[in-house]
Design an enzyme around this catalytic site. Structure first.
Site, PDB file in Angstrom:
ATOM      1  N   GLU A 154       0.464  -1.455   0.173  1.00 53.25           N
ATOM      2  CA  GLU A 154       0.285  -0.420  -0.239  1.00 53.25           C
ATOM      3  C   GLU A 154       0.993   1.583  -0.142  1.00 53.25           C
ATOM      4  O   GLU A 154       0.796   2.094   1.146  1.00 53.25           O
ATOM      5  CB  GLU A 154      -0.831   0.232   1.133  1.00 53.25           C
ATOM      6  CG  GLU A 154      -1.815  -1.147   0.796  1.00 53.25           C
ATOM      7  CD  GLU A 154      -3.002  -0.935   1.940  1.00 53.25           C
ATOM      8  OE1 GLU A 154      -3.432  -0.331   2.854  1.00 53.25           O
ATOM      9  OE2 GLU A 154      -4.208  -1.067   1.982  1.00 53.25           O
ATOM     10  N   GLU A 311      -6.727  -7.198  -0.298  1.00 52.25           N
ATOM     11  CA  GLU A 311      -7.325  -7.413   0.497  1.00 52.25           C
ATOM     12  C   GLU A 311      -8.549  -6.966   0.431  1.00 52.25           C
ATOM     13  O   GLU A 311      -8.787  -5.995   0.331  1.00 52.25           O
ATOM     14  CB  GLU A 311      -6.028  -6.254   1.601  1.00 52.25           C
ATOM     15  CG  GLU A 311      -4.563  -6.791   2.130  1.00 52.25           C
ATOM     16  CD  GLU A 311      -4.206  -5.202   2.650  1.00 52.25           C
ATOM     17  OE1 GLU A 311      -5.248  -4.542   3.061  1.00 52.25           O
ATOM     18  OE2 GLU A 311      -3.123  -5.635   2.374  1.00 52.25           O
TER      19      GLU A 311
HETATM   20  C1  GAL Z   1      -3.902  -2.600   5.020  1.00 49.91           C
HETATM   21  C2  GAL Z   1      -2.369  -2.924   4.829  1.00 49.91           C
HETATM   22  C3  GAL Z   1      -2.849  -3.854   5.459  1.00 49.91           C
HETATM   23  C4  GAL Z   1      -3.642  -4.169   7.229  1.00 49.91           C
HETATM   24  C5  GAL Z   1      -5.187  -3.870   6.958  1.00 49.91           C
HETATM   25  C6  GAL Z   1      -6.259  -4.275   7.492  1.00 49.91           C
HETATM   26  O1  GAL Z   1      -4.108  -1.079   4.732  1.00 49.91           O
HETATM   27  O2  GAL Z   1      -1.717  -3.182   3.892  1.00 49.91           O
HETATM   28  O3  GAL Z   1      -1.245  -4.534   6.220  1.00 49.91           O
HETATM   29  O4  GAL Z   1      -3.075  -2.603   8.381  1.00 49.91           O
HETATM   30  O5  GAL Z   1      -4.972  -2.550   5.462  1.00 49.91           O
HETATM   31  O6  GAL Z   1      -7.088  -3.351   7.563  1.00 49.91           O
END
Ligand code: GAL
Length: 671
Positions: A154, A311
């Site tokens: 990110e 994610e």
């Molecule tokens: C994203 C990140 C992950 C984790 C996740 C939590 O921003 O890539 O590592 O922190 O959010 O929601």
């Protein structure tokens, strides 16, 4: 995608997660890998935050644990999405080179102890990070388990805007390349105002905190620079990887509410496959519609090609004021909404819930409660469904409508001084998208200036910053027979944040057949009445129609008597204008009227469902798939024939979609 793109290939729809085995002991790894098999996980991201484990001291590498974990995943038939490990610098590095640490706009330093504490312009950071990338790339560059390179994590989530001296130097270089001469820069930034004229390049700084409002041209360019600077960093990592490995390369985007700092239109071509992280934001009025928007934008970034949801969450996150779990079935509905909208991969953050650290209350596929839990059971159920959707992979979403989206407009809208601090660019985009979404219409999200020939309806919400050529693409398309809705604050400034004069909407003005003389925003909570019975809020304008027909006018407020909704015949097409923010029901009705005029319809006929049905078609060369997601409690029936892939049942004429259910039908004949 670039011509150099290396396609990401996978057998079916990928199902996976981030996995942080460094938080656990090897006996837990055994259990993890066994349970991954049970859930059907086949793509796992590791080494995202691996730096301090891989390189505990400068130049001293220790790959034993990563070798082990990649070997175990491989032996279990699970593919690896391999992080370069550079997302967060180790403590020894920032101690040795404190200049790596970012500086906020008020000149204060940001310290280690969290994550991503590095300045995108720091030469010391880049040098150390690229050494690690080279070492990781060489070690695993042709490992048979590795399916994808995951650059950093990110990029820009926390560190997109750095105001340190190294950033100032890079900013000046960027400005020299953009403007060539100081005269051109002074003209672009309008520095005649407030005695801001620059006589030397070295006088120019990032827009650090000031006493008064800052120069908006400088702020806009700093946004452009900062996005380009991190893209340059991505490219540096990707170049190292491409030099030592043939595996495709990507990084996880953050097309999700409230993240504004990177212009992904300019990043997208550098990705071998678009990957996105999405989290429902319960601060929004309609989080589900925003999910659909983010998925559509992810697809748009890849010009319609399938992408990967890298994610999302099985339940609560840990970073909102109130972190809500998902309702029963919502993990499946959310995941399959992404697939409906073009995702060929569904991954979660993270595999096993952490028991320590900042994210210990963040949900995971394997929750603290263990496998005897509703979340785990739904994860396993989802894995089995995803497994049955293999044939959908590679197909493309069909859309008759497009929405023009611009990060530059976002930046320009949100500068320090604007007609109303309550006016947010993304809010306007969400409001317009929400109206389309409520009608069940599928929308492609496109960049300003993108060709529109494939569409019957185009929506341009609050496109504040627009170049003449970008506006012309829209107005020429209308003249050629298109139907468009353009909303207030569009066409206000050019690429230098310079007002288009002669009446607002600037380069859209003639096609809209209306001259906006003055903005008249209203306080949040104020309701404005329109003479067609609808109500609105936030904004009104004092305008005169030139050639447009008035569809509704304000009956009260500061613009009483002035048009609120207009329609102008332009060439063979129609240009609609909306000068206020309609309440959601009114917006949906207006959008419905315009969509009908344009001949745009949902992907299939729906009965029932109480307005909570999402319906999208993905089409392959020799098959098509109708996705129906029922977000509500009321059952729906959808006109379709074919074979349903979740229940594995034939469908003749209609499919019933109970409340909360998803149905995916391989259609018998092209609809
Ligand atoms: C994203 C990140 C992950 C984790 C996740 C939590 O921003 O890539 O590592 O922190 O959010 O929601």
């Amino acid at each position: 995608m670039t011509s150099a793109a290396r396609p990401f290939e996978h057998d079916g729809i990928a199902f996976g997660c981030d996995y942080n085995p460094e938080q656990w002991t090897p006996d837990v790894w055994d259990e993890d890998i066994r349970l991954m098999g049970e859930a059907g996980v086949d793509l796992v991201a590791v080494n995202i935050f691996g730096w301090s484990h891989l390189e505990p001291r400068r130049g001293a590498y220790d790959f034993a644990a990563l070798d082990d974990i990649i070997g175990r995943l491989h032996a279990a038939g699970i593919r690896v999405n391999l992080g370069t490990g550079t997302a967060s610098p180790p403590a020894w590095l920032t101690r040795a080179e404190p200049d790596i640490l970012p500086i906020a706009e008020d000149g204060t330093r940001r310290y280690p102890g969290g994550r991503q504490a590095w300045c995108p312009s720091s030469p010391a950071f880049r040098e150390a990070a690229l050494r690690l990338v080279d070492a990781v790339g060489r070690r695993y560059g042709d490992h048979p388990a590795v399916a994808l390179w995951h650059v950093s994590n990110e990029l820009g989530c926390h560190n997109a805007l750095c105001y340190c001296d190294a950033s100032a130097t890079s900013f000046r270089e960027w400005l020299r390349a953009r403007y060539d001469t100081l005269d051109a820069l002074n003209a672009a930034w309008g520095t005649a105002f407030w005695s801001q004229t620059y006589g030397e390049w070295d006088e120019i700084l990032p827009p650090r905190a000031t006493l008064s409002t800052r120069n908006p041209g400088q702020m806009l360019d700093f946004h452009r620079f900062s996005s380009d600077e991190l893209l340059g960093y991505y490219r540096a990592e990707a170049d190292v990887l491409r030099g030592v490995s043939a595996i495709p390369v990507t990084t996880n985007f953050m097309v999700t509410a409230h993240i504004e700092n990177l212009d992904y239109w300019s990043w997208a071509d550098d990705m071998d496959v678009i990957a996105n992280d999405h989290y429902l934001d319960h601060r929004l009025a309609d989080p589900t519609a925003e999910l659909a928007f983010a998925a559509d934008l992810s697809r748009g970034l890849g010009q319609g090609a399938p992408w990967i949801l890298m994610e999302h969450s099985t339940g609560a996150v840990n970073w909102q004021p109130l972190n809500k779990p998902k309702a029963q079935g919502e993990i499946i509905r959310n995941s399959l909404t992404h697939v409906a909208r073009g995702a060929d991969g569904v991954c979660f953050f993270q595999w096993r819930a952490s028991v320590q650290g900042s994210e210990k209350f963040h949900s995971a596929m394997l929750p603290h409660a263990g496998t005897d839990s509703a979340v785990w059971r739904e994860v396993v159920e989802l894995g089995a469904i995803v497994d049955r959707l293999g044939e959908v992979a590679g197909s493309r979403v069909e859309a008759q409508a497009a929405l023009v989206f611009s990060w530059e407009s976002w930046w320009a809208t949100q500068t320090d001084s604007r007609p109303s601090q309550s006016l947010g660019y993304l809010d306007q985009v969400h409001a317009a998208y929400g109206a389309l979404h409520a009608l069940g219409l599928t929308v492609d999200i496109v960049a300003p200036g993108a060709a529109l020939d494939a569409y019957a309806l185009v929506v341009v919400p609050g496109l504040h910053l627009v170049r003449a050529a970008e506006a012309a693409v829209v107005t020429d398309w209308i003249a050629a027979g298109g139907t468009a809705l353009i909303t207030f604050y569009s066409g206000t400034v050019d690429q230098d944040d310079r007002v288009w004069t002669g009446g607002y909407t600037g380069p859209f003005r003639e096609a809209l057949g209306i001259r906006v003389e003055e903005f008249a925003p209203v306080a949040p909570g104020t309701t404005l009445q329109l003479d067609d019975g609808s109500t609105s809020t936030l904004w009104s304008e004092r305008a005169q129609p030139t050639t447009a027909a008035v569809a509704a006018s304000f009956t009260d407020g500061p613009s009483a008597g002035s048009p609120a909704i207009t329609r102008n015949a332009w060439g063979d097409g129609a240009a609609w204008y909306l000068a206020t923010q309609l309440e959601p029901a009114g917006y949906r009705d207006l959008m419905g009227r315009i969509a009908e005029e344009a001949g745009v319809r949902p992907a299939a006929r729906v009965t029932g469902g109480g307005g909570a049905i999402e319906i999208v078609r993905r089409r392959a060369a020799d098959a098509s798939y109708l996705f129906v997601v029922n977000h509500g409690d009321a059952a729906a029936s959808v006109e379709v024939s074919g074979h349903e892939l979740i229940t594995e049942m034939p469908v003749a004429g209609n499919v019933d979609v109970p409340g909360g259910a998803v149905r995916i039908i391989r259609e018998e004949a092209a609809a």
